[in-house]
Write a protein that holds these residues in place. Structure first.
Motif, PDB file in Angstrom:
ATOM      1  N   TRP A 139       0.814  -1.211   0.000  1.00  0.00           N
ATOM      2  CA  TRP A 139       0.000   0.000   0.000  1.00  0.00           C
ATOM      3  C   TRP A 139       0.850   1.263   0.000  1.00  0.00           C
ATOM      4  O   TRP A 139       0.416   2.310  -0.502  1.00  0.00           O
ATOM      5  CB  TRP A 139      -0.985  -0.026   1.169  1.00  0.00           C
ATOM      6  N   GLN A 140       2.091   1.177   0.486  1.00  0.00           N
ATOM      7  CA  GLN A 140       2.994   2.324   0.362  1.00  0.00           C
ATOM      8  C   GLN A 140       3.332   2.568  -1.105  1.00  0.00           C
ATOM      9  O   GLN A 140       3.415   3.716  -1.543  1.00  0.00           O
ATOM     10  CB  GLN A 140       4.276   2.080   1.168  1.00  0.00           C
ATOM     11  N   HIS A 141       3.507   1.483  -1.853  1.00  0.00           N
ATOM     12  CA  HIS A 141       3.791   1.620  -3.284  1.00  0.00           C
ATOM     13  C   HIS A 141       2.559   2.115  -4.040  1.00  0.00           C
ATOM     14  O   HIS A 141       2.678   2.888  -4.995  1.00  0.00           O
ATOM     15  CB  HIS A 141       4.292   0.294  -3.864  1.00  0.00           C
ATOM     16  N   VAL A 142       1.373   1.668  -3.603  1.00  0.00           N
ATOM     17  CA  VAL A 142       0.141   2.157  -4.233  1.00  0.00           C
ATOM     18  C   VAL A 142       0.046   3.672  -4.070  1.00  0.00           C
ATOM     19  O   VAL A 142      -0.370   4.390  -4.985  1.00  0.00           O
ATOM     20  CB  VAL A 142      -1.107   1.461  -3.626  1.00  0.00           C
ATOM     21  N   LYS A 188       2.457  -0.013 -13.495  1.00  0.00           N
ATOM     22  CA  LYS A 188       3.210   0.985 -12.722  1.00  0.00           C
ATOM     23  C   LYS A 188       3.503   0.463 -11.315  1.00  0.00           C
ATOM     24  O   LYS A 188       4.603   0.648 -10.783  1.00  0.00           O
ATOM     25  CB  LYS A 188       2.411   2.290 -12.628  1.00  0.00           C
ATOM     26  N   LEU A 189       2.494  -0.178 -10.712  1.00  0.00           N
ATOM     27  CA  LEU A 189       2.670  -0.719  -9.369  1.00  0.00           C
ATOM     28  C   LEU A 189       3.728  -1.812  -9.367  1.00  0.00           C
ATOM     29  O   LEU A 189       4.597  -1.854  -8.486  1.00  0.00           O
ATOM     30  CB  LEU A 189       1.335  -1.263  -8.845  1.00  0.00           C
ATOM     31  N   ARG A 190       3.673  -2.703 -10.365  1.00  0.00           N
ATOM     32  CA  ARG A 190       4.651  -3.777 -10.465  1.00  0.00           C
ATOM     33  C   ARG A 190       6.064  -3.212 -10.620  1.00  0.00           C
ATOM     34  O   ARG A 190       7.015  -3.662  -9.979  1.00  0.00           O
ATOM     35  CB  ARG A 190       4.314  -4.678 -11.658  1.00  0.00           C
ATOM     36  N   SER A 191       6.198  -2.182 -11.462  1.00  0.00           N
ATOM     37  CA  SER A 191       7.498  -1.555 -11.670  1.00  0.00           C
ATOM     38  C   SER A 191       8.013  -0.934 -10.377  1.00  0.00           C
ATOM     39  O   SER A 191       9.189  -1.047 -10.029  1.00  0.00           O
ATOM     40  CB  SER A 191       7.381  -0.470 -12.765  1.00  0.00           C
ATOM     41  N   SER A 192       7.113  -0.277  -9.635  1.00  0.00           N
ATOM     42  CA  SER A 192       7.509   0.336  -8.367  1.00  0.00           C
ATOM     43  C   SER A 192       7.950  -0.715  -7.361  1.00  0.00           C
ATOM     44  O   SER A 192       8.936  -0.543  -6.645  1.00  0.00           O
ATOM     45  CB  SER A 192       6.335   1.152  -7.800  1.00  0.00           C
ATOM     46  N   LEU A 193       7.224  -1.842  -7.311  1.00  0.00           N
ATOM     47  CA  LEU A 193       7.577  -2.924  -6.400  1.00  0.00           C
ATOM     48  C   LEU A 193       8.925  -3.532  -6.771  1.00  0.00           C
ATOM     49  O   LEU A 193       9.731  -3.874  -5.898  1.00  0.00           O
ATOM     50  CB  LEU A 193       6.490  -4.003  -6.408  1.00  0.00           C
ATOM     51  N   GLU A 194       9.182  -3.688  -8.088  1.00  0.00           N
ATOM     52  CA  GLU A 194      10.460  -4.247  -8.538  1.00  0.00           C
ATOM     53  C   GLU A 194      11.617  -3.334  -8.173  1.00  0.00           C
ATOM     54  O   GLU A 194      12.662  -3.774  -7.704  1.00  0.00           O
ATOM     55  CB  GLU A 194      10.420  -4.487 -10.055  1.00  0.00           C
ATOM     56  N   LYS A 195      11.422  -2.029  -8.374  1.00  0.00           N
ATOM     57  CA  LYS A 195      12.492  -1.065  -8.045  1.00  0.00           C
ATOM     58  C   LYS A 195      12.758  -1.046  -6.537  1.00  0.00           C
ATOM     59  O   LYS A 195      13.878  -0.813  -6.095  1.00  0.00           O
ATOM     60  CB  LYS A 195      12.107   0.331  -8.504  1.00  0.00           C
ATOM     61  N   GLY A 196      11.704  -1.282  -5.755  1.00  0.00           N
ATOM     62  CA  GLY A 196      11.867  -1.299  -4.304  1.00  0.00           C
ATOM     63  C   GLY A 196      12.311  -2.634  -3.756  1.00  0.00           C
ATOM     64  O   GLY A 196      12.399  -2.817  -2.539  1.00  0.00           O
ATOM     65  N   GLY A 197      12.552  -3.607  -4.666  1.00  0.00           N
ATOM     66  CA  GLY A 197      13.022  -4.924  -4.233  1.00  0.00           C
ATOM     67  C   GLY A 197      11.946  -5.777  -3.603  1.00  0.00           C
ATOM     68  O   GLY A 197      12.236  -6.722  -2.872  1.00  0.00           O
TER      69      GLY A 197
END
Length: 199
Positions: A139-142, A188-197
Motif C-alpha cells: 500500500w505504500q507503493h500504491v 506501474k505498481l509492479r514496476s515500483s515494487l520491482e524497483k523497491g526490491g
C-alpha cells in the motif's frame, strides 16, 4: 456491442459490492436489523484498506473503521438514498483516518501488544509479521501512484466483478478505458515494487 457483453456488464453491476451495500442499507432502513450485520461484513474490508492507505497503525485503523460504523448508526438519516451508502462510508472513513493520523504515533508504542492479541493462535508470529510488512509495503507503493490509479486499484481490489458503469462515473472516464487504465496502473505498481526490491 454484443448482447453477451451487455449481459456480462449488467450481471457485474447487479453483484458489485456497491449494489449489494445499497441493498443491505435499504433493508436495514426498512427495519431488517440483520441487514446491518451483512453491510458491516461486506464493507469492512473496503473501509479497512481505505484507512490503512493513510499510513495508520493496525490499532488506529481498527478504531477508524469502528468509528465509521458508529457514525453510520448515529447519522444514518443523513443518507437520503440507499445507493449513496458506499460513498458515504468511504468519505466518512477517509475523514476519520485523516483525523486519526495525527494521533496515530501516540498509539504505536502499544501496537505490538494489541496486534499479538489479535493474531490467530495457529499462525507463527514471524509469518504474521512478514505478512503485515508485505501488505504495508504494497500500500505504500500504491500511494506513489497518481490519484486515479490509487482510487481504481482500491476499488477493484475488493470486487471480482466491479461495476464498470459506477466506476466510470466515479472516476470521470469512459467505461472502455477502465480495463486498459487498470492494466497500466498495475504495470506501474509492479514496476515500483520491482524497483523497491519487493518482487
Amino acid at each position: 456491442m454484443a448482447a453477451s457483453d451487455v449481459a456480462g456488464r449488467s450481471g457485474a453491476a447487479e453483484t458489485s459490492v456497491w449494489v449489494r451495500a445499497a441493498a443491505c442499507f435499504g433493508r436495514w432502513q426498512g427495519g431488517d436489523t440483520a441487514a446491518l450485520d451483512e453491510l458491516v461484513k461486506l464493507m469492512t474490508p473496503v473501509l479497512w484498506h481505505t484507512v490503512r492507505a493513510y499510513g495508520l497503525s493496525q490499532a488506529a485503523a481498527e478504531d477508524a473503521v469502528q468509528n465509521t460504523w458508529l457514525a453510520l448508526v448515529r447519522n444514518s438519516h443523513q443518507v437520503l438514498e440507499a445507493v449513496a451508502i458506499g460513498g458515504w462510508l468511504l468519505t466518512t472513513a477517509r475523514r476519520t483516518a485523516w483525523r486519526a493520523k495525527s494521533t496515530d504515533a501516540k498509539a504505536f508504542a502499544v501496537e505490538d501488544t494489541q496486534l499479538a492479541a489479535a493474531l490467530p493462535h495457529t499462525a507463527p508470529a514471524e509469518a504474521s509479521a512478514m505478512e503485515q510488512l508485505a501488505s504495508s509495503a504494497l500500500w505504500q507503493h500504491v500511494q506513489t501512484l497518481d490519484e486515479r490509479c490509487q482510487r481504481l486499484l482500491r476499488i477493484v481490489a475488493f470486487d471480482d466483478r466491479p461495476d464498470y458503469a459506477g466506476l466510470a462515473q466515479s472516476l470521470g472516464m469512459p467505461i472502455g478505458s477502465i480495463g486498459p487504465t487498470r492494466r497500466r496502473c498495475l504495470d506501474k505498481l509492479r514496476s515500483s515494487l520491482e524497483k523497491g526490491g519487493q518482487l
